[in-house]
Design a protein around this motif. Structure first.
Motif, short mmCIF file in Angstrom:
data_model
loop_
_atom_site.label_atom_id
_atom_site.label_comp_id
_atom_site.label_asym_id
_atom_site.label_seq_id
_atom_site.Cartn_x
_atom_site.Cartn_y
_atom_site.Cartn_z
N VAL A 162 -23.76 -28.52 -9.94
CA VAL A 162 -23.23 -29.07 -11.18
C VAL A 162 -23.89 -28.35 -12.34
O VAL A 162 -25.11 -28.13 -12.34
CB VAL A 162 -23.48 -30.59 -11.28
N MET A 163 -23.12 -27.95 -13.32
CA MET A 163 -23.65 -27.26 -14.48
C MET A 163 -22.87 -27.67 -15.72
O MET A 163 -21.71 -28.08 -15.65
CB MET A 163 -23.59 -25.74 -14.29
N GLU A 164 -23.53 -27.59 -16.87
CA GLU A 164 -22.90 -27.91 -18.14
C GLU A 164 -22.29 -26.67 -18.75
O GLU A 164 -22.71 -25.54 -18.47
CB GLU A 164 -23.90 -28.54 -19.12
N SER A 165 -21.33 -26.87 -19.61
CA SER A 165 -20.70 -25.77 -20.32
C SER A 165 -21.55 -25.42 -21.54
O SER A 165 -21.76 -26.26 -22.43
CB SER A 165 -19.28 -26.16 -20.76
N THR A 166 -22.06 -24.19 -21.58
CA THR A 166 -22.90 -23.73 -22.70
C THR A 166 -22.35 -22.40 -23.21
O THR A 166 -22.76 -21.33 -22.75
CB THR A 166 -24.36 -23.56 -22.23
N GLY A 167 -21.42 -22.47 -24.13
CA GLY A 167 -20.85 -21.25 -24.68
C GLY A 167 -20.16 -20.43 -23.61
O GLY A 167 -19.32 -20.93 -22.87
N VAL A 168 -20.55 -19.15 -23.51
CA VAL A 168 -20.02 -18.29 -22.45
C VAL A 168 -21.09 -17.95 -21.42
O VAL A 168 -20.82 -17.18 -20.49
CB VAL A 168 -19.46 -16.97 -23.06
N TYR A 169 -22.28 -18.53 -21.56
CA TYR A 169 -23.37 -18.19 -20.67
C TYR A 169 -23.15 -18.73 -19.26
O TYR A 169 -23.72 -18.22 -18.29
CB TYR A 169 -24.70 -18.73 -21.21
N TRP A 170 -22.34 -19.78 -19.12
CA TRP A 170 -22.12 -20.37 -17.81
C TRP A 170 -21.17 -19.54 -16.95
O TRP A 170 -21.18 -19.70 -15.72
CB TRP A 170 -21.54 -21.78 -17.97
N ILE A 171 -20.38 -18.67 -17.56
CA ILE A 171 -19.32 -17.99 -16.82
C ILE A 171 -19.87 -17.10 -15.70
O ILE A 171 -19.43 -17.21 -14.54
CB ILE A 171 -18.43 -17.19 -17.79
N PRO A 172 -20.83 -16.17 -15.97
CA PRO A 172 -21.32 -15.35 -14.85
C PRO A 172 -22.00 -16.17 -13.77
O PRO A 172 -21.84 -15.89 -12.57
CB PRO A 172 -22.28 -14.36 -15.52
N ALA A 173 -22.76 -17.20 -14.15
CA ALA A 173 -23.42 -18.03 -13.15
C ALA A 173 -22.39 -18.78 -12.31
O ALA A 173 -22.51 -18.87 -11.08
CB ALA A 173 -24.36 -19.02 -13.83
N PHE A 174 -21.35 -19.29 -12.96
CA PHE A 174 -20.29 -20.01 -12.25
C PHE A 174 -19.60 -19.09 -11.25
O PHE A 174 -19.38 -19.46 -10.09
CB PHE A 174 -19.30 -20.56 -13.28
N GLU A 175 -19.23 -17.91 -11.69
CA GLU A 175 -18.48 -17.00 -10.83
C GLU A 175 -19.32 -16.51 -9.65
O GLU A 175 -18.81 -16.39 -8.52
CB GLU A 175 -17.97 -15.82 -11.66
N ILE A 176 -20.60 -16.24 -9.89
CA ILE A 176 -21.45 -15.75 -8.80
C ILE A 176 -21.71 -16.86 -7.78
O ILE A 176 -21.66 -16.64 -6.56
CB ILE A 176 -22.76 -15.19 -9.37
N LEU A 177 -21.97 -18.07 -8.27
CA LEU A 177 -22.19 -19.18 -7.34
C LEU A 177 -20.94 -19.49 -6.54
O LEU A 177 -21.00 -19.77 -5.34
CB LEU A 177 -22.63 -20.42 -8.13
N GLU A 178 -19.79 -19.41 -7.18
CA GLU A 178 -18.53 -19.69 -6.49
C GLU A 178 -18.22 -18.61 -5.46
O GLU A 178 -17.65 -18.90 -4.39
CB GLU A 178 -17.40 -19.81 -7.51
N SER A 179 -18.58 -17.36 -5.76
CA SER A 179 -18.33 -16.27 -4.81
C SER A 179 -19.17 -16.39 -3.56
O SER A 179 -18.82 -15.81 -2.52
CB SER A 179 -18.60 -14.92 -5.49
N HIS A 180 -20.25 -17.18 -3.62
CA HIS A 180 -21.10 -17.39 -2.44
C HIS A 180 -20.68 -18.63 -1.65
O HIS A 180 -21.43 -19.07 -0.77
CB HIS A 180 -22.57 -17.52 -2.86
N GLY A 181 -19.53 -19.19 -1.96
CA GLY A 181 -19.01 -20.31 -1.19
C GLY A 181 -19.46 -21.67 -1.65
O GLY A 181 -19.21 -22.67 -0.95
N LEU A 182 -20.14 -21.77 -2.79
CA LEU A 182 -20.60 -23.06 -3.29
C LEU A 182 -19.50 -23.74 -4.09
O LEU A 182 -18.70 -23.09 -4.75
CB LEU A 182 -21.84 -22.86 -4.17
#
Length: 425
Positions: free
Chosen positions: A38-58
């Motif tokens: 679970v993560m909060e939306s913080t500008g555009v900083y969440w986008i790379p973290a979201f995409e990388i975590l999602e690419s690992h099957g989370l």
């Protein structure tokens, strides 16, 4: 996120994490057996973290910070991450809407195109300012200075032509003003600094035009990756049962948007009055094609922020204002509703009736709500939209009013009789 104190200056530097750090974090979470994040939306900083975590099957959930803060029970000394963990453990958090990967890419291209159109519009204003400073009243004789007549005259001025009569000869045959009227408005006071500003604005306008065409090519290429629901049909031949082709907006993409959208969605959203090709592409790029994300049309309208408020206490309505939600799709629906003010369609008649009751702002929101429900129904059920016309809507409205009046009269012990029947008797 990392922070460093800047050598006693008291300034705090926030450093974004490196990609290698995000990859290491994702691998560490997978190794620990973590399945959801679970993560909060913080500008555009969440986008790379979201995409990388999602690419690992989370399973990554992006939550609204306002919803998290409004949950009671949070103490001031609890860290945000601990509070998110506690709420997620109890199942109190719901992830924000995020379309699939294909739609996300389409949305990114579409938003980039809108930024380019916005930047190009500013240079149109710069050209207009330079012309005004030279007292060249081109906007008095042409509707749009970026049209065929306007741009031909501007380019002729930049090549050194100063004779108003020669400039007026560039008039297009569709222009309503005569060459004499155009020539009178093109007698100006030419100065080198204003011509320089006009030349730079025109060059930047052309540059952004080229970038928009490149963005259109990327949009078309991305749409071709979508699976087809129906066989593609050319928008130049609407067919016997199809409405006449709508006039294409100048800001619309250069390719055949209508046939591409029909192919990927299975329905023709441009049949709905007020929704053109550009608006339909904007809406689909924001909401995607899968309407199962919302259980009903009411949930969809609520997500868009087009529903009346529910501030009710003791059975008394305190406030009916809609929620302030920065939703790009809702903005597109409102712009489509605004174009229906003078429409002869059933939706246009509805918009005008709402305007007479509630005023223009609320009428636009109410009409946008109706448009959103129509789009939801078409995309989810594959149904087609058929406009029954303004007259049909007026008859239906009159029948509803008469039915309510008769019911009220019966409740009060009266009988409602038409005036024609009384006059004949």
């Amino acid at each position: 996120m990392g922070c460093d104190n800047c050598s006693g200056t008291g300034k705090l530097l926030i450093a974004a994490p490196l990609t290698s750090d995000l990859e290491a974090m994702a691998n560490w979470l997978v190794k620990l057996g973590i399945t959801t994040v679970v993560m909060e939306s913080t500008g555009v900083y969440w986008i790379p973290a979201f995409e990388i975590l999602e690419s690992h099957g989370l399973d990554v959930k992006l939550v609204n910070a306002r919803h998290v803060k409004n949950v009671s029970g949070r103490k001031s000394d609890v860290l945000d991450c601990q509070w998110l963990l506690q709420l997620h453990t109890y199942g109190l958090l719901e992830g924000a809407f995020r379309p699939d990967e294909q739609v996300c890419s389409l949305r990114a291209y579409m938003r980039q195109r809108e930024n380019l159109v916005r930047c190009r519009a500013s240079h149109i204003q710069h050209m207009q300012k330079a012309l005004r400073q030279m007292n060249l009243l081109l906007d008095n004789v042409v509707t749009d200075i970026t049209g065929k007549t306007g741009m031909t005259i501007i380019r002729s001025i930049l090549t050194g032509q100063r004779d108003p009569k020669e400039l007026a000869r560039h008039r297009d045959k569709r222009c309503q003003k005569s060459e004499e009227e155009i020539a009178k408005s093109l007698k100006g006071h030419y100065r080198a600094e204003h011509l320089f500003a006009l030349q730079q604005a025109a060059e930047l306008y052309d540059t952004y035009g080229e970038k928009i065409l490149a963005c259109d090519a990327a949009l078309e290429k991305q749409l071709e990756k979508f699976d087809s629901k129906v066989e593609p049909a050319s928008s130049d031949d609407p067919g016997p049962d199809q409405p006449a082709k709508k006039r294409k907006s100048r800001s619309a993409p250069s390719f055949d948007v209508r046939s591409q959208l029909n192919r990927v969605s299975g329905v023709d959203l441009t049949k709905i009055d007020g929704i053109d090709e550009n608006t339909a592409l904007k809406i689909l790029s924001e909401i995607g094609l899968d309407m199962c994300r919302w259980p009903s049309a009411k949930h969809f309208a609520s997500w868009l922020g087009l529903c009346p408020g529910t501030n009710i206490s003791g059975g008394k309505v305190l406030n009916r204002k809609t929620k302030r939600i920065p939703n790009a799709a809702a903005t597109a629906f409102r712009m489509a509703a605004f174009t229906l003010m003078n429409s002869k369609s059933a939706l246009g008649a509805y918009c005008r009736r709402m305007r007479s009751k509630m005023g223009s702002p609320k009428a636009i929101t109410a009409t946008a709500h109706k448009l959103a429900r129509l789009v939801y129904s078409m995309l989810k059920h594959g149904s087609a939209y058929v406009d029954k016309g303004q007259d049909y809507y007026e008859r239906e409205h009159k029948d509803r009013v008469m039915k309510n009046l008769k019911k009220k009269a019966e409740d009060m012990g009266f009988m409602l009789v038409p005036a024609e029947s009384v006059a004949n008797s």
